[in-house]
Write a protein that holds these residues in place. Structure first.
Motif, mmCIF file in Angstrom:
data_model
loop_
_atom_site.group_PDB
_atom_site.id
_atom_site.type_symbol
_atom_site.label_atom_id
_atom_site.label_comp_id
_atom_site.label_asym_id
_atom_site.label_seq_id
_atom_site.Cartn_x
_atom_site.Cartn_y
_atom_site.Cartn_z
ATOM 1 N N ARG A 548 0.863 -1.182 0.000
ATOM 2 C CA ARG A 548 0.000 0.000 0.000
ATOM 3 C C ARG A 548 0.898 1.231 0.000
ATOM 4 O O ARG A 548 1.445 1.619 1.022
ATOM 5 C CB ARG A 548 -0.903 -0.027 1.223
ATOM 6 N N TYR A 549 1.043 1.847 -1.170
ATOM 7 C CA TYR A 549 1.942 2.987 -1.284
ATOM 8 C C TYR A 549 1.303 4.241 -0.709
ATOM 9 O O TYR A 549 1.969 5.050 -0.047
ATOM 10 C CB TYR A 549 2.322 3.213 -2.750
ATOM 11 N N ALA A 550 0.014 4.438 -0.967
ATOM 12 C CA ALA A 550 -0.659 5.663 -0.505
ATOM 13 C C ALA A 550 -2.156 5.401 -0.393
ATOM 14 O O ALA A 550 -2.681 4.428 -0.932
ATOM 15 C CB ALA A 550 -0.403 6.821 -1.466
ATOM 16 N N SER A 551 -2.838 6.301 0.320
ATOM 17 C CA SER A 551 -4.301 6.231 0.416
ATOM 18 C C SER A 551 -4.838 7.605 0.795
ATOM 19 O O SER A 551 -4.098 8.471 1.277
ATOM 20 C CB SER A 551 -4.731 5.204 1.457
ATOM 21 N N LEU A 552 -6.123 7.788 0.557
ATOM 22 C CA LEU A 552 -6.774 8.971 1.095
ATOM 23 C C LEU A 552 -6.693 8.930 2.610
ATOM 24 O O LEU A 552 -6.693 7.849 3.214
ATOM 25 C CB LEU A 552 -8.241 9.015 0.660
ATOM 26 N N GLU A 553 -6.619 10.109 3.217
ATOM 27 C CA GLU A 553 -6.558 10.116 4.687
ATOM 28 C C GLU A 553 -7.844 9.525 5.267
ATOM 29 O O GLU A 553 -8.939 9.764 4.750
ATOM 30 C CB GLU A 553 -6.355 11.541 5.210
ATOM 31 N N PRO A 554 -7.715 8.724 6.319
ATOM 32 C CA PRO A 554 -8.906 8.143 6.944
ATOM 33 C C PRO A 554 -9.742 9.234 7.629
ATOM 34 O O PRO A 554 -9.224 10.002 8.430
ATOM 35 C CB PRO A 554 -8.331 7.167 7.968
ATOM 36 N N LEU A 555 -11.022 9.261 7.269
ATOM 37 C CA LEU A 555 -11.929 10.255 7.828
ATOM 38 C C LEU A 555 -13.124 9.565 8.472
ATOM 39 O O LEU A 555 -13.460 8.427 8.127
ATOM 40 C CB LEU A 555 -12.393 11.224 6.735
ATOM 41 N N PRO A 556 -13.783 10.232 9.418
ATOM 42 C CA PRO A 556 -14.845 9.570 10.183
ATOM 43 C C PRO A 556 -16.106 9.321 9.360
ATOM 44 O O PRO A 556 -16.511 10.146 8.542
ATOM 45 C CB PRO A 556 -15.122 10.563 11.320
ATOM 46 N N LEU A 557 -16.712 8.167 9.611
ATOM 47 C CA LEU A 557 -17.941 7.752 8.933
ATOM 48 C C LEU A 557 -19.011 7.507 9.995
ATOM 49 O O LEU A 557 -19.196 6.379 10.463
ATOM 50 C CB LEU A 557 -17.686 6.480 8.123
ATOM 51 N N PRO A 558 -19.745 8.538 10.378
ATOM 52 C CA PRO A 558 -20.716 8.407 11.477
ATOM 53 C C PRO A 558 -21.801 7.387 11.164
ATOM 54 O O PRO A 558 -22.445 7.447 10.112
ATOM 55 C CB PRO A 558 -21.318 9.811 11.587
ATOM 56 N N GLY A 559 -21.966 6.431 12.064
ATOM 57 C CA GLY A 559 -22.977 5.401 11.857
ATOM 58 C C GLY A 559 -22.524 4.264 10.980
ATOM 59 O O GLY A 559 -23.312 3.356 10.694
ATOM 60 N N GLY A 560 -21.278 4.285 10.524
ATOM 61 C CA GLY A 560 -20.764 3.202 9.692
ATOM 62 C C GLY A 560 -21.518 3.084 8.377
ATOM 63 O O GLY A 560 -21.693 4.073 7.648
ATOM 64 N N ASP A 561 -22.011 1.878 8.068
ATOM 65 C CA ASP A 561 -22.663 1.627 6.783
ATOM 66 C C ASP A 561 -23.895 2.487 6.562
ATOM 67 O O ASP A 561 -24.279 2.750 5.418
ATOM 68 C CB ASP A 561 -23.046 0.149 6.672
ATOM 69 N N SER A 562 -24.537 2.944 7.634
ATOM 70 C CA SER A 562 -25.748 3.755 7.460
ATOM 71 C C SER A 562 -25.451 5.071 6.748
ATOM 72 O O SER A 562 -26.323 5.657 6.097
ATOM 73 C CB SER A 562 -26.414 4.041 8.805
ATOM 74 N N SER A 570 -21.818 11.733 6.379
ATOM 75 C CA SER A 570 -20.417 11.819 5.941
ATOM 76 C C SER A 570 -19.975 13.265 5.876
ATOM 77 O O SER A 570 -18.857 13.611 6.289
ATOM 78 C CB SER A 570 -20.249 11.168 4.562
ATOM 79 N N ALA A 571 -20.861 14.121 5.355
ATOM 80 C CA ALA A 571 -20.525 15.544 5.251
ATOM 81 C C ALA A 571 -20.212 16.132 6.613
ATOM 82 O O ALA A 571 -19.238 16.884 6.772
ATOM 83 C CB ALA A 571 -21.678 16.300 4.585
ATOM 84 N N ALA A 572 -21.014 15.798 7.630
ATOM 85 C CA ALA A 572 -20.779 16.321 8.981
ATOM 86 C C ALA A 572 -19.431 15.856 9.513
ATOM 87 O O ALA A 572 -18.662 16.654 10.078
ATOM 88 C CB ALA A 572 -21.905 15.876 9.912
ATOM 89 N N GLY A 573 -19.123 14.585 9.340
ATOM 90 C CA GLY A 573 -17.852 14.056 9.819
ATOM 91 C C GLY A 573 -16.660 14.672 9.117
ATOM 92 O O GLY A 573 -15.650 15.021 9.745
ATOM 93 N N HIS A 605 -19.249 4.511 17.342
ATOM 94 C CA HIS A 605 -19.746 3.934 16.080
ATOM 95 C C HIS A 605 -19.417 4.853 14.914
ATOM 96 O O HIS A 605 -20.284 5.246 14.130
ATOM 97 C CB HIS A 605 -21.255 3.684 16.175
ATOM 98 N N CYS A 606 -18.145 5.165 14.831
ATOM 99 C CA CYS A 606 -17.702 6.145 13.846
ATOM 100 C C CYS A 606 -16.355 5.693 13.261
ATOM 101 O O CYS A 606 -15.319 6.298 13.514
ATOM 102 C CB CYS A 606 -17.562 7.502 14.535
ATOM 103 N N PRO A 607 -16.371 4.610 12.475
ATOM 104 C CA PRO A 607 -15.102 4.097 11.931
ATOM 105 C C PRO A 607 -14.462 5.097 10.973
ATOM 106 O O PRO A 607 -15.144 5.930 10.360
ATOM 107 C CB PRO A 607 -15.543 2.834 11.175
ATOM 108 N N LEU A 608 -13.155 4.994 10.870
ATOM 109 C CA LEU A 608 -12.430 5.820 9.907
ATOM 110 C C LEU A 608 -12.371 5.099 8.566
ATOM 111 O O LEU A 608 -12.235 3.875 8.511
ATOM 112 C CB LEU A 608 -11.019 6.097 10.408
ATOM 113 N N THR A 609 -12.470 5.864 7.491
ATOM 114 C CA THR A 609 -12.415 5.250 6.171
ATOM 115 C C THR A 609 -11.627 6.114 5.204
ATOM 116 O O THR A 609 -11.698 7.345 5.240
ATOM 117 C CB THR A 609 -13.830 5.014 5.603
ATOM 118 N N SER A 610 -10.899 5.447 4.315
ATOM 119 C CA SER A 610 -10.185 6.135 3.236
ATOM 120 C C SER A 610 -10.983 6.068 1.935
ATOM 121 O O SER A 610 -10.433 6.282 0.857
ATOM 122 C CB SER A 610 -8.803 5.498 3.033
ATOM 123 N N SER A 611 -12.267 5.795 2.042
ATOM 124 C CA SER A 611 -13.125 5.571 0.876
ATOM 125 C C SER A 611 -13.230 6.793 -0.039
ATOM 126 O O SER A 611 -13.591 7.886 0.403
ATOM 127 C CB SER A 611 -14.526 5.165 1.335
#
Length: 772
Positions: A548-562, A570-573, A605-611
């Motif tokens: 894994r050379y690079a990724s978007l910075e992990p940002l909070p995803l409130p509520g996870g899959d919801s 997502s916008a709020a996080g 319940h706010c996982p970080l994601t590089s999505s």
């Protein structure tokens, strides 16, 4: 026909200068009319010899004393093969002449393990169409007309060898005239397994919601009358049922949406002919060719303004999915005066299509007003394929009818392996020798019917191609049902593969590249090797492994899959992470934004994601395009639609390489500037254009750094975000301008529908290098 030699006069050894060629042909050359084509070609040129199936394809020996005839035969063989045939290799060698009597279709060599390749279901051919519409033809207006070059194949095949008794046509006994066609090598219907006519074949009926026959001289005409009156008609096709309404009737389309519970996701539209399609959409040469191809997929086309289609067919979307009539029943129905009909799959979202008459009458009675069905059973559910033309090539969005189960050629041979795919847009892939057999689109395995269909598809695919896998390969996500199924198979070894690694290798495999390469893998989410949610990745690797050379910075995803269906979360996080206040943004009006921010700040319940997918969602919500969505990717689609094209100065972003792990692509500066632009009432179009420019620049720059770091020049693009035309074509242009070789998907989807191919290829490589 195996066991009976079919002969025609040939030149034999009469004359000096006699020569003989042996040709070994591999590819999709069995069960597609290839041997009778060879027979007719040899007869036309007056050649002697034979043709027969072998374990690897088809073997041909041809002989002539006339100069140049053998060369003409080889040229015609390669250029004029039947529509369903796909020649992968043609090896020619000269051998000593033999004493033949004419040209024969031989049975398979004794003891040969002949592989029958079942071809895909193919659209009505021109010859059958002419007969269908010819009042003097015995199959005039017969809804099940077909020949060797068209009609159902995969969806009616129960087992191999591919012969009529092994298909759902087994209960229809051919009449004398059909049987005569079936046994004549010079006939277009020679060994066409679904061959039938009004005397001996399947029949059509129109039923009401109670299952009662609606008396009508012609069920098609009666069904058309219902459609003109604004009714919904369930129509049985090749791989399942469609729900049809008049696509120009706003009330009818809106009613279908209410009944099906499909609020805004676009409907596919069948056009009566090519001229009708051009009335509502722009088409280039590739798109024209795709619409009229034997595969007849849905093609996502740019809309024309002021079209005659109901506005609710594809709301908020710049494209519309158009397909042409691909069965004789479709042709007859459209000729009842409809320029367009909605033809949407008769299923809930991401479920398999309804296939049986009994099931349709039970599950669709609250949606359909009538049922136009027939008594030819469907053995395998198979949805319409969805395609899009980008960067001058047709690309798969959903690979199913028309393409499956045609194999993909791999660069090498190896062990038999089964990749079981991802959780959504699931497909499975079996590797046998140098071919990969990717299944039709199965759907979202969180749905019970789709999961059951997933299991049935595995059994069917392995049985059809006689694959006994040495290894099962699954995603490393602990909760994916496909992975859980694999782990439960106690008699087979299981290898787990990281989601985005499978994306990368899928792209390499379909392009015939062994790697290594830099992979830009952009999607919604995938389970990372560190247990976090990945989705905006720069990987370097091949089937043997990756970094894994690079990724978007992990940002909070409130509520996870919801948060996937509520982009405002997502916008709020993202805003909070960027140090921006959420006040003043219309998207949060009336929503519990303070509660979400509390979740973010306390990491509840706010996982970080590089999505990358969630980044698009967040920007769409900040711009007040979409607070909530009704189908996957809706916010991103509408954000892209607002842009229309790439233009403007990029927003700011940064790179953080201070840690020991992957480089972080910092998007917080971009989020901050977008928030500022919204606060200044900058237009959504301007913001969206600049955002897309930023993503293109950011990933082209980091790809260049990765290539320099590893001494590579090849960049592979994969992941569902690359269904975005602006991003995809912009990034391809930018990378090519910098001199990189760019690999993209054409044969399998860039989304999770292509994952299973990558899994299987990684698994085969793992078997090669793992300790025995």
């Amino acid at each position: 026909m195996d066991g009976v030699a079919q002969k025609t006069p040939g030149a034999g050894l009469n004359g000096p200068g006699t020569r003989r060629f042996r040709l070994q042909v591999s590819g999709v050359v069995q069960g597609v009319g290839f041997r009778p084509f060879v027979y007719r070609l040899a007869a036309e040129l007056g050649l002697s010899g034979f043709v027969r199936n072998t374990a690897c394809g088809v073997e041909i020996e041809v002989q002539s004393s006339e100069q140049g005839d053998l060369e003409r035969f080889v040229t015609a063989l390669d250029s004029g093969a039947p529509p369903l045939a796909k020649i992968v290799s043609l090896v020619t060698s000269e051998i000593p002449p033999a004493d033949d009597e004419g040209f024969a279709i031989h049975s398979s060599a004794a003891g040969a393990d002949v592989e029958t390749v079942v071809p895909p279901d193919i659209a009505l051919c021109d010859d059958c169409r002419r007969e269908l519409l010819d009042p003097d033809d015995r199959r005039y207006r017969y809804p099940f007309i077909n020949c060797t070059n068209c009609g159902p194949r995969y969806t009616i095949t129960e087992a191999i060898p591919y012969d009529r008794p092994q298909t759902t046509m087994n209960s229809f006994v051919m009449c004398e005239r059909c049987n005569s066609e079936y046994r004549d090598p010079a006939d277009r219907r020679f060994h066409a397994q679904p061959n039938a006519c009004p005397v001996c074949g399947p029949e059509l009926q129109l039923l009401d919601t109670g299952g009662n026959v609606i008396a009508a001289e012609d069920p098609v005409t009666a069904a058309a009358r219902l459609l003109r009156n604004g009714n919904v008609v369930a129509v049985k096709g090749l791989g399942g049922f469609h729900l049809a309404v008049d696509a120009c009737n706003e009330e009818a389309v809106a009613m279908l949406r209410r009944r099906k519970g499909r609020e805004e996701k676009p409907f596919a539209v069948m056009a009566a002919d090519f001229a009708a399609a051009e009335r509502v959409a722009y088409l280039d040469d590739e798109e024209r060719e795709a619409l009229l191809s034997p595969e007849a997929p849905i093609v996502l086309l740019l809309k024309r303004n002021g079209g005659i289609l109901a506005s609710s067919v594809a709301p908020g979307n710049p494209r519309i999915g158009i397909l042409m009539p691909y069965t004789p029943l479709h042709v007859l129905l459209m000729r009842e005066g409809f320029p367009f009909l909605v033809m949407t799959s008769a299923n809930a979202s991401e479920e398999p299509m309804t296939t049986s008459n009994e099931e349709a009458l039970g599950t669709l009675r609250e949606i359909a007003d009538a049922f136009l069905l027939h008594n030819r059973p469907i053995h395998v559910s198979c949805d319409d394929s969805v395609t899009i033309c980008l960067d001058g090539s047709l690309r798969q969005v959903r690979r199913s009818r028309g393409y499956v189960p045609a194999p993909l050629q791999l660069t090498s041979d190896g062990d038999s392996v089964l990749g079981v795919g991802a959780e959504i847009k699931n497909t499975v892939c079996a590797l046998k020798r140098s071919q990969g057999f990717v299944s039709h689109h199965i759907g979202d395995l969180k749905n019970y019917e789709a999961y059951r269909h997933f299991q049935q598809t595995i059994d069917h695919l392995l049985g059809l191609f006689r694959v006994k896998p040495d290894l099962l390969v699954c995603d490393m996500h602990p909760a994916y049902l496909s992975a859980q199924w694999a782990r439960q198979q106690k008699d087979l070894a299981v290898h787990e593969v990281q989601h985005h690694h499978a994306h990368l290798v899928s792209c390499l495999a379909e392009n015939g590249v062994d790697g290594p390469a830099v992979g830009l893998i952009l999607d919604g989410s995938g389970y990372g090797v560190d247990g976090t949610v990945w989705g905006g990745e720069v990987l370097v690797g091949d089937a043997a492994g990756f970094e894994r050379y690079a990724s978007l910075e992990p940002l909070p995803l409130p509520g996870g899959d919801s948060a996937v269906f509520h982009p405002w979360k997502s916008a709020a996080g993202y805003l909070d992470h960027a140090g921006c206040s959420c006040s003043g943004f219309k998207v949060f009006d009336g929503r519990p934004v303070d509660t979400v921010l509390e979740m973010v700040r306390r990491s509840i319940h706010c996982p970080l994601t590089s999505s990358c997918g969630r980044l698009f969602d967040a920007v769409a919500a900040i711009c007040n395009i979409r607070a909530d969505i009704s189908y996957e990717g809706q916010a991103a689609v509408e954000l892209t639609s607002a842009a229309g094209r790439l233009a403007g100065k990029p927003f700011s972003y940064d790179c953080d390489s201070s840690g020991n792990g992957a480089v972080r692509l910092l998007v917080s500066p971009m989020i901050s500037e977008i928030a500022h632009a919204v606060g200044q009432d900058r237009s959504t179009t301007e913001i969206s254009r600049r955002f897309h420019v930023t993503i293109v620049k950011m990933f082209s720059d980091i790809a260049g750094k990765a290539c320099a770091a590893y001494g590579l020049n090849t960049v592979a693009l994969s992941g569902g975000v690359f269904q975005n035309p602006l991003l995809f074509e912009g990034l391809v242009r930018e990378l090519r301008a910098k001199g990189f070789d760019v690999l993209t998907h054409r044969l399998v989807p860039c989304n999770d529908g292509g994952i299973s191919l990558g899994q299987a290829v990684i698994g085969r490589q793992w078997l090669k290098i793992s300790p025995k």
